[in-house]
Design a protein around this motif. Structure first.
Motif, PDB file in Angstrom:
ATOM      1  N   CYS A  47       0.776  -1.318  -0.055  1.00  0.00           N
ATOM      2  CA  CYS A  47      -0.072  -0.019   0.025  1.00  0.00           C
ATOM      3  C   CYS A  47       0.952   1.200   0.060  1.00  0.00           C
ATOM      4  CB  CYS A  47      -0.799   0.022   1.156  1.00  0.00           C
ATOM      5  SG  CYS A  47      -1.997   1.647   1.286  1.00  0.00           S
ATOM      6  N   PRO A  48       0.612   2.158  -0.878  1.00  0.00           N
ATOM      7  CA  PRO A  48       1.502   3.243  -1.026  1.00  0.00           C
ATOM      8  C   PRO A  48       1.410   4.221   0.370  1.00  0.00           C
ATOM      9  CG  PRO A  48       0.377   3.118  -2.939  1.00  0.00           C
ATOM     10  CD  PRO A  48      -0.276   2.177  -2.141  1.00  0.00           C
ATOM     11  N   ALA A  49       0.389   4.092   1.076  1.00  0.00           N
ATOM     12  CA  ALA A  49       0.368   5.009   2.387  1.00  0.00           C
ATOM     13  C   ALA A  49       1.306   4.311   3.453  1.00  0.00           C
ATOM     14  CB  ALA A  49      -0.817   4.673   3.159  1.00  0.00           C
ATOM     15  N   VAL A  50       1.878   3.292   3.177  1.00  0.00           N
ATOM     16  CA  VAL A  50       2.886   2.585   4.152  1.00  0.00           C
ATOM     17  C   VAL A  50       4.167   3.284   3.830  1.00  0.00           C
ATOM     18  CG1 VAL A  50       4.137   0.622   4.896  1.00  0.00           C
ATOM     19  CG2 VAL A  50       1.671   0.578   4.284  1.00  0.00           C
ATOM     20  N   PRO A  51       4.801   3.407   2.812  1.00  0.00           N
ATOM     21  CA  PRO A  51       6.227   3.958   2.472  1.00  0.00           C
ATOM     22  C   PRO A  51       6.208   5.390   2.909  1.00  0.00           C
ATOM     23  CG  PRO A  51       5.458   3.483   0.418  1.00  0.00           C
ATOM     24  CD  PRO A  51       4.266   2.714   1.492  1.00  0.00           C
ATOM     25  N   LEU A  52       5.062   6.149   2.552  1.00  0.00           N
ATOM     26  CA  LEU A  52       5.087   7.515   2.799  1.00  0.00           C
ATOM     27  C   LEU A  52       4.875   7.858   4.265  1.00  0.00           C
ATOM     28  CD1 LEU A  52       4.950  10.380   1.534  1.00  0.00           C
ATOM     29  CD2 LEU A  52       2.440  10.302   1.300  1.00  0.00           C
ATOM     30  N   GLU A  53       3.956   7.125   4.927  1.00  0.00           N
ATOM     31  CA  GLU A  53       3.566   7.813   6.073  1.00  0.00           C
ATOM     32  C   GLU A  53       4.414   6.993   7.322  1.00  0.00           C
ATOM     33  OE1 GLU A  53       2.209  10.316   6.396  1.00  0.00           O
ATOM     34  OE2 GLU A  53       0.680  10.423   4.733  1.00  0.00           O
ATOM     35  N   ALA A  54       4.711   5.702   7.154  1.00  0.00           N
ATOM     36  CA  ALA A  54       5.350   4.839   8.345  1.00  0.00           C
ATOM     37  C   ALA A  54       6.601   4.932   8.125  1.00  0.00           C
ATOM     38  CB  ALA A  54       4.669   3.415   8.089  1.00  0.00           C
ATOM     39  N   VAL A  55       7.446   5.193   7.012  1.00  0.00           N
ATOM     40  CA  VAL A  55       8.447   5.110   6.713  1.00  0.00           C
ATOM     41  C   VAL A  55       9.172   6.674   6.399  1.00  0.00           C
ATOM     42  CG1 VAL A  55      10.636   4.043   5.440  1.00  0.00           C
ATOM     43  CG2 VAL A  55       8.594   2.918   5.765  1.00  0.00           C
ATOM     44  N   ASN A  56       8.744   7.177   5.150  1.00  0.00           N
ATOM     45  CA  ASN A  56       9.179   8.197   5.075  1.00  0.00           C
ATOM     46  C   ASN A  56       9.071   9.649   5.926  1.00  0.00           C
ATOM     47  OD1 ASN A  56       8.702  11.208   3.383  1.00  0.00           O
ATOM     48  ND2 ASN A  56      10.510  10.278   2.752  1.00  0.00           N
ATOM     49  N   ASN A  57       7.717   9.579   6.374  1.00  0.00           N
ATOM     50  CA  ASN A  57       7.505  10.599   7.718  1.00  0.00           C
ATOM     51  C   ASN A  57       7.606  10.018   8.761  1.00  0.00           C
ATOM     52  OD1 ASN A  57       6.609  12.778   5.933  1.00  0.00           O
ATOM     53  ND2 ASN A  57       4.606  11.802   5.624  1.00  0.00           N
ATOM     54  N   ALA A  58       7.791   8.617   8.968  1.00  0.00           N
ATOM     55  CA  ALA A  58       8.426   7.990  10.152  1.00  0.00           C
ATOM     56  C   ALA A  58       7.320   8.314  11.353  1.00  0.00           C
ATOM     57  CB  ALA A  58       9.538   8.647  10.675  1.00  0.00           C
ATOM     58  N   HIS A  59       5.820   8.010  11.099  1.00  0.00           N
ATOM     59  CA  HIS A  59       4.892   8.150  12.057  1.00  0.00           C
ATOM     60  C   HIS A  59       5.226   7.102  12.876  1.00  0.00           C
ATOM     61  CE1 HIS A  59       3.041  12.029  10.806  1.00  0.00           C
ATOM     62  NE2 HIS A  59       3.196  11.628   9.444  1.00  0.00           N
ATOM     63  N   VAL A  60       4.871   7.277  14.132  1.00  0.00           N
ATOM     64  CA  VAL A  60       4.916   6.369  15.397  1.00  0.00           C
ATOM     65  C   VAL A  60       3.543   5.420  15.062  1.00  0.00           C
ATOM     66  CG1 VAL A  60       3.863   7.460  17.220  1.00  0.00           C
ATOM     67  CG2 VAL A  60       5.649   5.962  17.371  1.00  0.00           C
ATOM     68  N   ASP A  61       2.746   5.651  14.517  1.00  0.00           N
ATOM     69  CA  ASP A  61       1.580   4.829  14.194  1.00  0.00           C
ATOM     70  C   ASP A  61       1.911   3.491  13.603  1.00  0.00           C
ATOM     71  OD1 ASP A  61       0.966   7.756  13.520  1.00  0.00           O
ATOM     72  OD2 ASP A  61      -1.164   7.083  13.754  1.00  0.00           O
ATOM     73  N   ALA A  62       3.052   3.272  12.858  1.00  0.00           N
ATOM     74  CA  ALA A  62       3.419   1.978  12.622  1.00  0.00           C
ATOM     75  C   ALA A  62       3.731   1.104  13.661  1.00  0.00           C
ATOM     76  CB  ALA A  62       4.800   2.118  12.030  1.00  0.00           C
ATOM     77  N   LEU A  63       4.273   1.646  14.900  1.00  0.00           N
ATOM     78  CA  LEU A  63       4.376   0.589  15.961  1.00  0.00           C
ATOM     79  C   LEU A  63       3.097   0.204  16.506  1.00  0.00           C
ATOM     80  CD1 LEU A  63       6.006  -0.808  18.340  1.00  0.00           C
ATOM     81  CD2 LEU A  63       6.283   1.331  19.492  1.00  0.00           C
ATOM     82  N   GLY A  64       2.274   0.901  16.694  1.00  0.00           N
ATOM     83  CA  GLY A  64       0.569   0.880  17.047  1.00  0.00           C
ATOM     84  C   GLY A  64       0.176  -0.202  16.466  1.00  0.00           C
ATOM     85  N   VAL A  65       0.328   0.046  14.830  1.00  0.00           N
ATOM     86  CA  VAL A  65      -0.466  -1.000  13.823  1.00  0.00           C
ATOM     87  C   VAL A  65       0.166  -2.452  14.283  1.00  0.00           C
ATOM     88  CG1 VAL A  65      -0.356  -1.464  11.508  1.00  0.00           C
ATOM     89  CG2 VAL A  65      -0.894   0.774  12.312  1.00  0.00           C
ATOM     90  N   LEU A  66       1.690  -2.494  14.322  1.00  0.00           N
ATOM     91  CA  LEU A  66       2.119  -3.975  14.469  1.00  0.00           C
ATOM     92  C   LEU A  66       1.567  -4.450  15.657  1.00  0.00           C
ATOM     93  CD1 LEU A  66       4.126  -6.147  13.938  1.00  0.00           C
ATOM     94  CD2 LEU A  66       5.863  -4.657  14.807  1.00  0.00           C
ATOM     95  N   LEU A  67       1.685  -3.948  16.954  1.00  0.00           N
ATOM     96  CA  LEU A  67       1.245  -4.341  17.977  1.00  0.00           C
ATOM     97  C   LEU A  67      -0.382  -4.746  17.968  1.00  0.00           C
ATOM     98  CD1 LEU A  67       2.634  -1.923  20.479  1.00  0.00           C
ATOM     99  CD2 LEU A  67       3.183  -4.336  20.322  1.00  0.00           C
ATOM    100  N   THR A  68      -1.232  -3.843  17.245  1.00  0.00           N
ATOM    101  CA  THR A  68      -2.571  -4.159  17.119  1.00  0.00           C
ATOM    102  C   THR A  68      -2.740  -5.504  16.212  1.00  0.00           C
ATOM    103  OG1 THR A  68      -3.260  -1.676  17.041  1.00  0.00           O
ATOM    104  CG2 THR A  68      -4.969  -3.434  16.236  1.00  0.00           C
ATOM    105  N   VAL A  69      -1.992  -5.603  15.372  1.00  0.00           N
ATOM    106  CA  VAL A  69      -2.194  -6.939  14.409  1.00  0.00           C
ATOM    107  C   VAL A  69      -1.627  -8.088  15.083  1.00  0.00           C
ATOM    108  CG1 VAL A  69      -0.974  -7.972  12.377  1.00  0.00           C
ATOM    109  CG2 VAL A  69      -1.741  -5.424  12.114  1.00  0.00           C
TER     110      VAL A  69
END
Length: 466
Positions: A221-243
């Motif tokens: 999904c294009p949102a992943v490299p833009l928001e989780a990686v490039n903008n480095a949003h901490v949401d990515a950690l919350g997403v992994l734990l939720t999954v």
């Protein structure tokens, strides 16, 4: 035939990676948002086509493509500094502050008490303050200074496990590395989520899509490299734990509850997944009231305990409120009234003063229906979270990373319109672009739901595996 399908998918995936590299590599905070949105929209089209063709690729080849694609897609986010958000600068600052033994909730970045921690990258001076996205701060008489950190006069808003993550990344980062370690951390979290999804889906029977195609809904999904990686949003950690929490909570309620609590202690949004984790507890059946209460407590108790324990060290170390700027943020973003773009869809059909109560009622109804259902935890979590986005219509696209992951867990691809709508709301130049995009997303969800009901009636599926 299988080789042709795999080759076709690989070609589309390569095109997706190239477009994402161009989109992110040439983007900047001061760049042309309209041009960025056009390229970003093209990447979404290629993403949809690649996932569609992946449905016909055999399992082992499909899994390889998902893993290889997840790594390549995530890597595109590392091609440039943060492109569309300045949030990572706050992350860097909060990690630096904690390294000195100071609570991040006690001082705003503009506070002169922490002036000794400033450097010329985060706090430029003189002509360095002429660039866009520089916020004035006081550095003493005769000094013109500013900061890259947004809202420098307010305390941090992030929950305790997010702050712990910022500190860990700071501890592991070489001197002068700026926001790059946070981007690398985001890439690792995004790739890790892809592996968890693929593993869980391959073990699960009865997925809506073939397991690789379903996992690719996140991995590519294009949102992943833009928001989780490039903008480095901490949401990515919350997403992994939720999954991880939702994949185990049916078998291990205590462990699932603990992980869900940890996700909430990173970013509050995963709290929307709680009804999903408790789905079925109000359904008609032989379970007694006592058994239902114990089942709910087995999830909610550990979740609440983890949140409390995560906050405890900061409560003890902080002189100010550990909620930071949360209430001010909600007011600023218009969540307490009908300001800005909040409740955009509800305001199309209701008076503005009714929007907030109506949003809460709709969300409560969705939660009750999920609790009364007998569906899978991830299905209920997607419904409640997706409906919350449709009624509140947030303007920040990275919030919807959670929706992307829940789509990958559940397989109802039509909900992907929500993260696309969030991007339109955030990047779109037209003031009503977000409203139109969220309306289109709501229609897509409705159409997908109708199609699935008709398919169940006929004994078929709306997306055959090919």
């Amino acid at each position: 035939m299988n080789r042709c399908r795999a080759a076709g998918t690989a070609v589309l995936l390569l095109a997706l990676v190239c477009v994402l590299a161009r989109t992110i590599g040439s983007a900047s905070l001061t760049g042309d948002r309209a041009d960025l949105l056009r390229w970003y929209a093209l990447s979404w089209a290629l993403f949809a086509a690649a996932v569609w063709t992946l449905r016909g690729v055999p399992g082992r080849q499909g899994a390889f493509l998902v893993i290889a694609g997840a790594a390549a897609v995530a890597a595109t986010g590392l091609l440039a500094p943060p492109a569309t958000s300045t949030d990572s600068y706050r992350y860097v600052w909060d990690g630096r502050v904690q390294e000195t033994g100071v609570s991040p909730y006690d001082h705003a970045p503009a506070d002169l008490a922490l002036a000794r921690l400033r450097d010329r990258w985060l706090f430029p001076e003189g002509s360095g303050c002429d660039a866009p996205y520089r916020y004035p701060v006081d550095s003493g008489p005769g000094v013109r200074s500013c900061t890259r950190i947004n809202r420098p006069a307010v305390h941090t808003i992030y929950p305790p496990l997010a702050e712990t993550y910022f500190w860990v990344v700071h501890r592991l980062s070489p001197e002068g590395s700026r926001s790059r370690p946070l981007q690398i951390g985001g890439a690792l979290l995004a790739f890790g989520t892809s592996l968890v999804l693929l593993t869980a889906l391959r073990r699960r029977a009865g997925t809506r899509l073939p397991a690789p195609a379903q996992a690719a809904c996140w991995a590519w999904c294009p949102a992943v490299p833009l928001e989780a990686v490039n903008n480095a949003h901490v949401d990515a950690l919350g997403v992994l734990l939720t999954v991880v929490a939702l994949t185990i909570v049916s078998r291990h309620r205590t462990g699932g509850g603990m992980l869900l609590g940890a996700a909430i202690a990173v970013k509050f949004l995963p709290a929307l997944a709680v009804p999903g984790a408790l789905s079925g507890l109000l359904a008609a059946g032989p379970l007694s009231v006592r058994r239902r209460a114990l089942g709910a407590l087995a999830v909610l108790g550990p979740a609440a305990l983890v949140v409390a324990l995560a906050y405890l060290p900061f409560v003890l170390a902080s002189r100010a409120s550990v909620l930071g700027y949360l209430s001010g943020y909600l007011d600023e973003e218009g969540y307490d009234d009908t300001g800005g773009g909040r409740y955009a869809l509800l305001r199309l059909v209701l008076p503005g003063s009714w929007a907030l109560p109506a949003a809460l009622v709709v969300l409560a109804i969705a939660a009750v229906l999920v609790l009364r259902g007998t569906g899978r935890p991830w299905s209920g979590a997607l419904v409640v979270t997706g409906i919350a986005f449709l009624v509140f219509t947030p303007g920040y696209s990275w919030y919807a990373l959670l929706v992307v992951a829940l789509v990958a867990l559940d397989g109802r691809w039509e909900w992907l319109g929500i993260p696309a709508a969030g991007a339109a709301a955030y990047l779109g130049a037209q003031p009503h672009a977000g409203t139109a995009a969220y309306a289109a997303a709501a229609l897509a969800v409705a159409a997908g739901s109708v199609a699935r009901m008709r398919s169940r009636t006929r004994g078929t599926y709306p997306l055959p595996s090919g």
